[in-house]
Structure formats: C-alpha cells, structure tokens
Write a protein that holds these residues in place. Structure first.
Motif, PDB file in Angstrom:
ATOM      1  N   GLN A  34       0.826  -1.188   0.000  1.00 41.43           N
ATOM      2  CA  GLN A  34       0.000   0.000   0.000  1.00 41.43           C
ATOM      3  C   GLN A  34       0.873   1.254   0.000  1.00 41.43           C
ATOM      4  N   GLN A  35       0.473   2.229  -0.803  1.00 38.56           N
ATOM      5  CA  GLN A  35       1.179   3.496  -0.801  1.00 38.56           C
ATOM      6  C   GLN A  35       0.757   4.319   0.418  1.00 38.56           C
ATOM      7  N   PRO A  36       1.696   4.877   1.174  1.00 43.94           N
ATOM      8  CA  PRO A  36       1.315   5.693   2.325  1.00 43.94           C
ATOM      9  C   PRO A  36       0.583   6.950   1.860  1.00 43.94           C
ATOM     10  N   PRO A  37      -0.443   7.373   2.615  1.00 47.16           N
ATOM     11  CA  PRO A  37      -1.180   8.572   2.210  1.00 47.16           C
ATOM     12  C   PRO A  37      -0.309   9.815   2.324  1.00 47.16           C
ATOM     13  N   GLN A  38      -0.527  10.763   1.441  1.00 48.75           N
ATOM     14  CA  GLN A  38       0.209  12.017   1.459  1.00 48.75           C
ATOM     15  C   GLN A  38      -0.744  13.165   1.165  1.00 48.75           C
ATOM     16  N   LEU A  39      -0.467  14.315   1.745  1.00 47.47           N
ATOM     17  CA  LEU A  39      -1.240  15.523   1.462  1.00 47.47           C
ATOM     18  C   LEU A  39      -0.311  16.589   0.923  1.00 47.47           C
ATOM     19  N   ARG A  40      -0.759  17.254  -0.136  1.00 44.67           N
ATOM     20  CA  ARG A  40      -0.003  18.394  -0.639  1.00 44.67           C
ATOM     21  C   ARG A  40      -0.197  19.591   0.309  1.00 44.67           C
ATOM     22  N   THR A  41       0.725  20.534   0.236  1.00 45.13           N
ATOM     23  CA  THR A  41       0.598  21.796   0.970  1.00 45.13           C
ATOM     24  C   THR A  41       0.511  22.933  -0.026  1.00 45.13           C
ATOM     25  N   VAL A  42      -0.498  23.778   0.133  1.00 45.97           N
ATOM     26  CA  VAL A  42      -0.678  24.939  -0.739  1.00 45.97           C
ATOM     27  C   VAL A  42      -0.720  26.200   0.125  1.00 45.97           C
ATOM     28  N   GLU A  57     -15.934  39.911  11.869  1.00 48.68           N
ATOM     29  CA  GLU A  57     -16.052  38.510  12.258  1.00 48.68           C
ATOM     30  C   GLU A  57     -15.081  37.646  11.455  1.00 48.68           C
ATOM     31  N   ILE A  58     -15.016  37.879  10.160  1.00 49.27           N
ATOM     32  CA  ILE A  58     -14.105  37.116   9.315  1.00 49.27           C
ATOM     33  C   ILE A  58     -12.664  37.487   9.626  1.00 49.27           C
ATOM     34  N   GLN A  59     -12.416  38.774   9.871  1.00 43.32           N
ATOM     35  CA  GLN A  59     -11.058  39.208  10.202  1.00 43.32           C
ATOM     36  C   GLN A  59     -10.545  38.490  11.440  1.00 43.32           C
ATOM     37  N   ASP A  60     -11.391  38.394  12.472  1.00 38.08           N
ATOM     38  CA  ASP A  60     -10.981  37.697  13.695  1.00 38.08           C
ATOM     39  C   ASP A  60     -10.682  36.228  13.408  1.00 38.08           C
ATOM     40  N   LEU A  61     -11.508  35.611  12.565  1.00 36.46           N
ATOM     41  CA  LEU A  61     -11.305  34.207  12.225  1.00 36.46           C
ATOM     42  C   LEU A  61      -9.992  34.004  11.477  1.00 36.46           C
ATOM     43  N   LEU A  62      -9.707  34.894  10.537  1.00 41.38           N
ATOM     44  CA  LEU A  62      -8.476  34.772   9.766  1.00 41.38           C
ATOM     45  C   LEU A  62      -7.247  34.956  10.648  1.00 41.38           C
ATOM     46  N   ARG A  63      -7.304  35.910  11.545  1.00 37.19           N
ATOM     47  CA  ARG A  63      -6.156  36.141  12.425  1.00 37.19           C
ATOM     48  C   ARG A  63      -5.925  34.970  13.360  1.00 37.19           C
ATOM     49  N   ALA A  64      -7.021  34.340  13.787  1.00 40.53           N
ATOM     50  CA  ALA A  64      -6.897  33.188  14.688  1.00 40.53           C
ATOM     51  C   ALA A  64      -6.457  31.929  13.957  1.00 40.53           C
ATOM     52  N   SER A  65      -6.427  31.993  12.624  1.00 45.68           N
ATOM     53  CA  SER A  65      -6.133  30.801  11.824  1.00 45.68           C
ATOM     54  C   SER A  65      -4.841  30.919  11.042  1.00 45.68           C
ATOM     55  N   GLU A  66      -4.006  31.880  11.364  1.00 44.27           N
ATOM     56  CA  GLU A  66      -2.737  32.019  10.662  1.00 44.27           C
ATOM     57  C   GLU A  66      -1.918  30.737  10.824  1.00 44.27           C
ATOM     58  N   GLY A  67      -1.283  30.331   9.745  1.00 43.64           N
ATOM     59  CA  GLY A  67      -0.528  29.086   9.773  1.00 43.64           C
ATOM     60  C   GLY A  67      -1.238  27.997   8.997  1.00 43.64           C
ATOM     61  N   LEU A  68      -1.243  26.790   9.542  1.00 41.46           N
ATOM     62  CA  LEU A  68      -1.695  25.619   8.803  1.00 41.46           C
ATOM     63  C   LEU A  68      -3.176  25.319   9.051  1.00 41.46           C
ATOM     64  N   ASN A  69      -3.936  25.266   7.970  1.00 44.84           N
ATOM     65  CA  ASN A  69      -5.349  24.935   7.995  1.00 44.84           C
ATOM     66  C   ASN A  69      -5.593  23.759   7.055  1.00 44.84           C
ATOM     67  N   LEU A  70      -6.861  23.431   6.805  1.00 42.91           N
ATOM     68  CA  LEU A  70      -7.175  22.293   5.955  1.00 42.91           C
ATOM     69  C   LEU A  70      -8.113  22.729   4.839  1.00 42.91           C
ATOM     70  N   GLY A  71      -7.787  22.333   3.609  1.00 43.42           N
ATOM     71  CA  GLY A  71      -8.623  22.659   2.461  1.00 43.42           C
ATOM     72  C   GLY A  71      -9.159  21.405   1.793  1.00 43.42           C
ATOM     73  N   LEU A  72     -10.375  21.518   1.258  1.00 43.65           N
ATOM     74  CA  LEU A  72     -10.975  20.457   0.451  1.00 43.65           C
ATOM     75  C   LEU A  72     -11.168  20.996  -0.948  1.00 43.65           C
ATOM     76  N   HIS A  73     -10.745  20.243  -1.930  1.00 42.55           N
ATOM     77  CA  HIS A  73     -10.890  20.690  -3.317  1.00 42.55           C
ATOM     78  C   HIS A  73     -12.342  21.055  -3.599  1.00 42.55           C
ATOM     79  N   TYR A  74     -12.565  22.228  -4.147  1.00 45.43           N
ATOM     80  CA  TYR A  74     -13.912  22.715  -4.415  1.00 45.43           C
ATOM     81  C   TYR A  74     -14.467  22.037  -5.655  1.00 45.43           C
ATOM     82  N   LEU A  75     -15.597  21.351  -5.498  1.00 46.15           N
ATOM     83  CA  LEU A  75     -16.226  20.634  -6.603  1.00 46.15           C
ATOM     84  C   LEU A  75     -17.198  21.581  -7.296  1.00 46.15           C
ATOM     85  N   SER A  76     -16.692  22.336  -8.246  1.00 44.91           N
ATOM     86  CA  SER A  76     -17.506  23.342  -8.923  1.00 44.91           C
ATOM     87  C   SER A  76     -18.672  22.693  -9.659  1.00 44.91           C
ATOM     88  N   GLY A  77     -19.865  23.214  -9.423  1.00 40.30           N
ATOM     89  CA  GLY A  77     -21.051  22.699 -10.091  1.00 40.30           C
ATOM     90  C   GLY A  77     -21.715  21.537  -9.386  1.00 40.30           C
TER      91      GLY A  77
END
Length: 265
Positions: free
Chosen positions: A3-11, A89-109
C-alpha cells in the motif's frame, strides 16, 4: 502489492473568495497558489483544531476504503489576510487561523445530495452507513446530508463533527466500544441492507498500518494546546488506538445499525 502511504499536498492561500455562511464554523472558498479553489476549514473556528483533525482522519479513512472524498490539502494562511478583511467577524477568524489549515478541493457545479431525487444502490449506502458508524459521524441526516452529486457520482464532505470522543472528556477506551446510537437518523440507513458484507470487507482493508499511516498525517501544531499536557505523538496514539479498538468491536455498532434499520421497515 504494498500500500502506498497517504500524502497531502501543501498549498498557500492567495485569495479569499467568499465565506460559506451556511456552515456553523464559517468555512470559505479560497484560491491557492496552485490556482485551484478550495473550501477552507479554519483552525481558529469554533471547534478549533479538533474539527480539522476529524476532517483529515475521516476523509483519508474514507478514501482508503474506496469512498469518494474531495482531495484534502494542508493550506497555509498568512497574516496579510487578517489585516485586509473588512468584515470584523471574518477578520478575527483569519487572524486566529494564521498558519496551517485544511482545504478540500472545491467541486464546482456539484449539487447537494437529495434522498428523494438521487438514488444509490444498497452496497454504497451500506458502505457509507458503516463508515459513519465507525468514525461516529453525527452529521449525515436528511436535514444535512453532507453529500454531493458531482459528475453523476456521490462525494462525501464535512467530517469535522466525527470522532467526537475527543470533545467529551470521557475515557476513549469506553467511547471506542460503544454502539453509535445516532445511526437511527442516518439519511441512508433504510437502504443499508448489506452491512454485514461491508463489515467483512472493510475490516480487511483497514489494517493497523493503514490506520496509523493516516493518523500520522495530523500535524504537531494541531495536537498542541492548553487542554492537554500530552505530546503530539501521545495524542496521535490515542486516535490510532481508538480506531483500532473500534474496528475490533465493529460488531457492536453493526448490530445497533441493523437493529435501527429493521425498526424502520
């Protein structure tokens, strides 16, 4: 074949596109330096890093057993976003989230799964019900299916509410062997008639090595907080042992799911 070990890209997040205000944790659509769009889950949101840990582990476990989940990526957020956002509200969230977060590829449509308009076969329904019992995911109801139809295929999203033992403060050993009573509200439960066959299959696929490889993906910085003196490695060990124990006792949640389905028909 090994089995190939799972990997995540960093963007790196380059542009904040729009908030998704229907989500309680205020996720957002963002663009990254690879020019793709992602649904960004913020470390500074209400449930903090634990929601990201659940999203990561659950998403990669789903992928390991053959369910469709949008690509997960680590997404870095610079302090520049917090300085320029006009919404407080968004500004506070962004400042509290500086650094590493998690993204899910956006499934357009993609469109939200509708249990009346969209039908799936008993095998897939059983796989998803089994999976949600395993990871204790309370968030797959008719009110909020957290499933999308994209290119005529079913995709699973939003697993931040899974693995809720890490919020309870109760011993993980007890939580790991309990039936999943919330399964009675699962949107796919009426069609999940092949749970026993799925259980036999998935218990073979989810080897201890595969589980631990997925848990090892969780970054140290998501596992360090004021709530615990445990090291990141010690906390990873808890997640791994919880999942291994739950899998070893799958008959407990399997029986509860079958009983709940039988009560519906």
């Amino acid at each position: 074949m090994p089995q190939q070990p799972p990997q995540l890209r960093t963007v790196a997040v380059t542009r904040y596109v729009t908030p998704l205000r229907e989500g309680g944790s205020l996720p957002a659509i963002v663009e990254a330096d690879d020019e793709f769009l992602y649904v960004l889950k913020f470390r500074g949101a209400g449930q903090g890093a634990k929601a990201l840990i659940a999203e990561l582990i659950a998403g990669e476990l789903a992928r390991a057993i053959g369910l469709r989940v949008p690509e997960l990526v680590f997404a870095t957020l610079s302090e520049a976003f917090g300085r320029t956002e006009p919404d407080e509200e968004i500004q506070d969230l962004l400042r509290a989230s500086e650094g590493l977060n998690l993204g899910l590829h956006y499934l357009s449509g993609a469109i939200t799964f509708d249990p009346i308009l969209n039908t799936i076969d008993a095998r897939l329904a059983s796989e998803i019900v089994w999976f949600d019992c395993f990871i204790t995911n309370v968030d797959r109801t008719a009110r909020n299916t957290n499933m999308l139809m994209w290119h005529k295929e079913l995709w699973l999203i939003d697993h931040g509410a899974a693995l809720y033992f890490h919020h309870s403060g109760q011993p993980w050993e007890e939580q790991a062997v309990r039936p999943f009573v919330a399964i009675k509200d699962h949107v796919l439960l009426p069609r999940a008639t092949e749970l026993d066959a799925v259980d036999a299959d998935f218990r073979q696929r989810l080897t201890p090595d595969r589980i631990r490889a997925i848990v090892s993906l969780v970054p140290d910085e998501w596992l360090t907080d004021a709530e615990s003196d445990a090291t990141p490695d010690e906390r990873r060990e808890v997640y791994a042992r919880f999942l291994e124990t739950r899998l070893a006792h799958s008959n407990t949640f399997l029986t509860a799911a079958n009983d709940a389905r039988n009560a519906l028909v």
